[in-house]
Enzyme design. Structure first.
Site, mmCIF file in Angstrom:
data_model
loop_
_atom_site.group_PDB
_atom_site.id
_atom_site.type_symbol
_atom_site.label_atom_id
_atom_site.label_comp_id
_atom_site.label_asym_id
_atom_site.label_seq_id
_atom_site.Cartn_x
_atom_site.Cartn_y
_atom_site.Cartn_z
ATOM 1 N N GLY A 1 -28.440 -19.035 -3.906
ATOM 2 C CA GLY A 1 -28.667 -20.339 -4.170
ATOM 3 C C GLY A 1 -27.663 -21.328 -4.431
ATOM 4 O O GLY A 1 -26.924 -21.210 -5.238
ATOM 5 N N MET B 1 -26.425 -26.888 -8.291
ATOM 6 C CA MET B 1 -26.103 -25.900 -9.680
ATOM 7 C C MET B 1 -25.569 -24.846 -9.115
ATOM 8 O O MET B 1 -24.413 -24.461 -9.623
ATOM 9 C CB MET B 1 -27.414 -25.650 -10.506
ATOM 10 C CG MET B 1 -28.176 -26.778 -11.028
ATOM 11 S SD MET B 1 -27.053 -27.377 -12.324
ATOM 12 C CE MET B 1 -27.177 -26.037 -13.592
ATOM 13 N N GLY B 2 -26.043 -23.928 -8.122
ATOM 14 C CA GLY B 2 -25.493 -22.701 -7.720
ATOM 15 C C GLY B 2 -24.001 -22.992 -7.174
ATOM 16 O O GLY B 2 -22.874 -22.263 -7.398
ATOM 17 N N ALA C 1 -37.417 -21.655 -10.565
ATOM 18 C CA ALA C 1 -38.270 -20.555 -11.311
ATOM 19 C C ALA C 1 -39.436 -20.355 -10.591
ATOM 20 O O ALA C 1 -40.036 -21.128 -9.768
ATOM 21 C CB ALA C 1 -38.462 -20.975 -12.844
ATOM 22 N N SER D 1 -27.206 -24.938 -18.948
ATOM 23 C CA SER D 1 -27.354 -26.390 -19.302
ATOM 24 C C SER D 1 -26.192 -27.041 -18.845
ATOM 25 O O SER D 1 -25.091 -26.631 -19.125
ATOM 26 C CB SER D 1 -27.814 -26.601 -20.530
ATOM 27 O OG SER D 1 -27.989 -27.970 -20.619
ATOM 28 N N GLY D 2 -26.520 -28.406 -18.334
ATOM 29 C CA GLY D 2 -25.432 -29.410 -18.025
ATOM 30 C C GLY D 2 -25.664 -30.106 -16.662
ATOM 31 O O GLY D 2 -24.828 -31.094 -16.603
ATOM 32 N N LYS E 1 -32.924 -21.287 -24.037
ATOM 33 C CA LYS E 1 -32.828 -22.285 -23.088
ATOM 34 C C LYS E 1 -34.060 -23.372 -23.084
ATOM 35 O O LYS E 1 -34.071 -24.523 -22.844
ATOM 36 C CB LYS E 1 -32.353 -21.773 -21.680
ATOM 37 C CG LYS E 1 -32.280 -22.917 -20.593
ATOM 38 C CD LYS E 1 -31.386 -24.189 -20.840
ATOM 39 C CE LYS E 1 -30.989 -25.324 -20.025
ATOM 40 N NZ LYS E 1 -32.258 -25.725 -19.181
ATOM 41 N N HIS F 1 -34.158 -25.537 -25.801
ATOM 42 C CA HIS F 1 -33.150 -26.535 -25.459
ATOM 43 C C HIS F 1 -33.820 -27.672 -24.634
ATOM 44 O O HIS F 1 -33.649 -28.920 -25.050
ATOM 45 C CB HIS F 1 -31.930 -26.077 -24.858
ATOM 46 C CG HIS F 1 -31.241 -26.960 -24.049
ATOM 47 N ND1 HIS F 1 -31.227 -27.818 -23.141
ATOM 48 C CD2 HIS F 1 -29.714 -27.676 -24.434
ATOM 49 C CE1 HIS F 1 -30.336 -28.639 -22.844
ATOM 50 N NE2 HIS F 1 -29.541 -28.564 -23.684
ATOM 51 N N ASN F 2 -34.436 -27.264 -23.824
ATOM 52 C CA ASN F 2 -35.177 -28.289 -23.109
ATOM 53 C C ASN F 2 -36.402 -29.188 -23.642
ATOM 54 O O ASN F 2 -36.692 -30.245 -23.486
ATOM 55 C CB ASN F 2 -35.783 -27.584 -21.506
ATOM 56 C CG ASN F 2 -34.730 -27.490 -20.546
ATOM 57 O OD1 ASN F 2 -33.638 -27.319 -21.165
ATOM 58 N ND2 ASN F 2 -35.174 -27.358 -19.604
ATOM 59 N N GLU G 1 -34.781 -31.655 -25.573
ATOM 60 C CA GLU G 1 -34.275 -32.531 -24.445
ATOM 61 C C GLU G 1 -35.221 -33.532 -24.371
ATOM 62 O O GLU G 1 -35.142 -34.723 -24.275
ATOM 63 C CB GLU G 1 -33.677 -31.830 -23.379
ATOM 64 C CG GLU G 1 -33.645 -32.636 -22.037
ATOM 65 C CD GLU G 1 -33.298 -31.614 -20.840
ATOM 66 O OE1 GLU G 1 -32.400 -30.911 -20.826
ATOM 67 O OE2 GLU G 1 -33.827 -32.026 -19.669
ATOM 68 N N TYR G 2 -36.601 -33.073 -23.983
ATOM 69 C CA TYR G 2 -37.698 -33.987 -23.725
ATOM 70 C C TYR G 2 -37.927 -34.990 -25.137
ATOM 71 O O TYR G 2 -38.252 -36.040 -24.656
ATOM 72 C CB TYR G 2 -38.999 -33.088 -23.655
ATOM 73 C CG TYR G 2 -39.209 -32.711 -22.387
ATOM 74 C CD1 TYR G 2 -38.141 -31.547 -21.633
ATOM 75 C CD2 TYR G 2 -40.476 -32.765 -21.715
ATOM 76 C CE1 TYR G 2 -38.462 -31.328 -20.264
ATOM 77 C CE2 TYR G 2 -40.737 -32.204 -20.402
ATOM 78 C CZ TYR G 2 -39.915 -31.438 -19.639
ATOM 79 O OH TYR G 2 -40.260 -30.986 -18.448
ATOM 80 N N ARG H 1 -44.975 -37.954 -20.943
ATOM 81 C CA ARG H 1 -44.794 -38.093 -19.479
ATOM 82 C C ARG H 1 -46.222 -37.898 -18.785
ATOM 83 O O ARG H 1 -46.263 -38.335 -17.810
ATOM 84 C CB ARG H 1 -43.851 -36.668 -19.261
ATOM 85 C CG ARG H 1 -42.436 -36.686 -19.700
ATOM 86 C CD ARG H 1 -41.295 -35.846 -18.801
ATOM 87 N NE ARG H 1 -40.315 -35.731 -19.691
ATOM 88 C CZ ARG H 1 -39.253 -35.148 -19.145
ATOM 89 N NH1 ARG H 1 -39.218 -34.321 -18.060
ATOM 90 N NH2 ARG H 1 -38.134 -35.130 -19.858
ATOM 91 N N ARG I 1 -64.587 -25.877 -43.407
ATOM 92 C CA ARG I 1 -65.009 -24.419 -42.605
ATOM 93 C C ARG I 1 -65.790 -23.807 -43.355
ATOM 94 O O ARG I 1 -66.566 -23.023 -42.835
ATOM 95 C CB ARG I 1 -63.394 -23.825 -42.440
ATOM 96 C CG ARG I 1 -62.486 -24.450 -41.590
ATOM 97 C CD ARG I 1 -60.902 -23.779 -41.246
ATOM 98 N NE ARG I 1 -61.253 -22.666 -40.449
ATOM 99 C CZ ARG I 1 -61.028 -21.391 -41.119
ATOM 100 N NH1 ARG I 1 -60.768 -21.212 -42.420
ATOM 101 N NH2 ARG I 1 -61.273 -20.262 -40.410
HETATM 102 C C1 6PG Z 1 -30.219 -28.637 -18.389
HETATM 103 C C2 6PG Z 1 -31.396 -29.448 -17.909
HETATM 104 C C3 6PG Z 1 -31.892 -28.842 -16.558
HETATM 105 C C4 6PG Z 1 -32.978 -29.829 -16.044
HETATM 106 C C5 6PG Z 1 -34.443 -29.725 -16.838
HETATM 107 C C6 6PG Z 1 -35.147 -31.063 -16.166
HETATM 108 O O1 6PG Z 1 -30.379 -28.340 -19.496
HETATM 109 O O2 6PG Z 1 -29.253 -28.828 -17.561
HETATM 110 O O3 6PG Z 1 -32.500 -29.462 -18.890
HETATM 111 O O4 6PG Z 1 -32.347 -27.597 -16.969
HETATM 112 O O5 6PG Z 1 -32.525 -30.887 -15.674
HETATM 113 O O6 6PG Z 1 -35.017 -28.566 -16.322
HETATM 114 O O7 6PG Z 1 -36.266 -30.814 -16.807
HETATM 115 P P1 6PG Z 1 -37.377 -31.867 -15.972
HETATM 116 O O8 6PG Z 1 -37.363 -31.879 -14.606
HETATM 117 O O9 6PG Z 1 -38.686 -30.948 -16.466
HETATM 118 O O10 6PG Z 1 -37.230 -33.147 -16.694
#
Ligand code: 6PG
Length: 475
Positions: free
Chosen positions: A14, A18-19, A80, A132-133, A186, A189-190, A193-194, A291, A449
């Protein structure tokens, strides 16, 4: 003169951004790498961008695997889902027992569990690793979260440590734990991030509609924040976005972008798993929901017309309010991390991951999207007490939060009165107020309840479960 190697000691499947960038990063660190992509132009681009002439692109899977030294070490960086299984299936005929396969994508942890079992049974070493990054991180130093086959990780460790981001000389990669723990961490982590991205969006809304600041003023505030205790990658990029003009124009590109946010699913997965594990993470849940709500543009436009939504500009001392806003954002950010860490602690218990949360915080301090100054405080909290059950119970965090919550209250009450939507701000503060309640109103829920379903309740200071006939039966 070409010094192209005959054999390569690492393979990447890939060669998307990223790859390719991760392989280029490895090439910079002296790794002879082979890259595979069905699209031959991507392999050509890899070779062109290689700085050490030690990377080669392939579009034939057999030639690619044959070019690797044995035991083969191959990473997949593909979207994924089913495609990961398809890649594994196409690769299996060319793998030998003892070869190492790494899934560096954002796979769902349950898929990783399944693949660990399937591949181990066939005699291969497989581990899932969250990376990530983004593009920059992959190219110049990501944060990596490997979990699963430790023996295989140890083989890869020198390469991974060399390409990882460094904070105070420490590489942002560490063995996370067994099974799918790397992908789980991870995913969380995301989720964080959200939540932080949603908080930033709400902060922008408050500054724009509430304080009626223009883009330059908003950009200046993010710039100031990016130099203080809020210093973080996400504030940094937000500041840059507020300086970027639409090409050939004198207005911000931001103003031309549709207000409909997309998602690839990792935030949703975090919320789904949190519900399963009964680990409340309302700031992250709210971010996922917002979102989704943003995509109902047509309905929102209709509803806005129907309800004549009117925002009353905030009648406040701007300088003082911006100081409160900084406190509020800080408070909310702490809550987002605290919820994510709590979910990790619960998952570690449930799935026997034996997560070292201090180590997780440590490798998130650099390279990843949620890197921030505040991760040092999280790291220190778990250094002081590796078994800390909740981040908000740490003494230092307590001090910081007790002060910042004042700003959170000022800002939230003002935005609610003004009619400005700040759902992640609200969810964070309410979570905090409930979490710091020695007594919640859940006794009423239990009574109800029992009333309608005879589900029973427990009593303070009395063993056992009880049921009442709350009113006289009508029949
Ligand atoms: C990271 C990001 C990466 C990606 C997200 C975007 O850690 O480098 O999280 O994994 O940019 O998956 O996620 P969405 O498309 O769901 O916003």
């Amino acid at each position: 003169m070409s010094n192209t190697p005959d054999k390569y000691n690492f393979g990447m499947i890939g060669l998307g951004t990223m790859g390719r960038n991760l392989l280029l990063n490895m090439g910079d660190h002296g790794v002879a790498g082979a890259g595979f992509d069905t699209d031959a132009s991507k392999g050509a681009l890899l070779e062109k961008e290689s700085t050490n002439n030690n990377l080669k692109g392939f579009s034939d899977i057999q030639a690619f695997t044959a070019s690797l030294t044995s035991p083969k070490a191959i990473m997949m960086l593909v979207p994924a889902g089913k495609i990961v299984d398809d890649v594994i299936a196409s690769l299996l005929p060319y793998l030998d027992k003892g070869d190492i396969l790494i899934d560096g994508g954002n796979s769902h942890f349950t898929d990783t569990n399944r693949r660990v079992e399937e591949l181990e049974a066939k005699g291969f070493h497989f581990f899932g690793m969250g990376i990530s990054g983004g593009e920059e991180g992959a190219r110049f130093g990501p944060s990596m979260m490997p979990g699963g086959d430790k023996e295989a990780y140890n083989v890869m460790k020198p390469i991974l440590e060399s390409i990882a981001a460094k904070v105070d000389g420490a590489p942002c990669v560490t063995y996370i734990g067994p099974g799918a723990s790397g992908h789980f961490v991870k995913m969380v982590h995301n989720g964080i991030e959200y939540a932080i991205m949603q908080l930033l969006a709400e902060t922008y809304e408050i500054m724009k509609k509430g304080l009626q600041l223009d883009n330059a003023e908003i950009g200046q505030i993010f710039t100031d924040w990016s130099e203080g205790r809020l210093k973080s990658f996400l504030i940094e990029i937000t500041k840059d976005i507020f300086a970027y003009k639409a090409p050939g124009s004198d207005h911000l590109l931001l103003d031309d972008i549709k207000d409909e946010a997309r998602a690839k699913g990792t935030g949703k997965w975090t919320s789904q798993v949190a519900m399963d594990l009964q680990a409340p993470i309302p700031a992250i849940d709210t971010a996922v929901s917002m979102r989704d709500l943003s995509k109902y543009k047509q309905l929102r436009v209709q509803a806005a017309a129907l309800y004549h939504t009117e925002i009353v500009p905030l009648n406040v001392d701007k300088t003082a309010f911006i100081a409160s806003l900084e406190q509020a954002f800080y408070f909310n950010m702490v809550i987002s991390y605290a919820q994510g860490m709590h979910l990790l602690a619960r998952a570690s218990e449930e799935y026997k991951y034996n997560l070292q949360l201090g180590e997780v915080a440590k490798i998130w301090r650099g390279g990843c999207i949620i890197r921030s100054e505040f991760l040092n405080d999280i790291f220190n909290a778990y250094q002081n007490n590796a078994e800390l059950p909740h981040l908000l119970l740490d003494n230092n965090i307590h001090q910081l939060v007790a002060e910042a919550v004042k700003g959170a209250r000022t800002v939230l009450s003002a935005t609610i009165s003004a009619g400005i939507a700040a759902p992640a701000y609200a969810a964070s503060l309410s979570y905090f107020d409930a979490f710091t309640s020695a007594r919640m109103p859940s006794n009423l829920t239990q009574a109800q309840r029992d009333y309608f379903g005879a589900h029973t309740y427990e009593l303070i200071g009395k063993e056992g479960v009880f049921h009442s006939q709350w009113v006289e039966k009508k029949h």
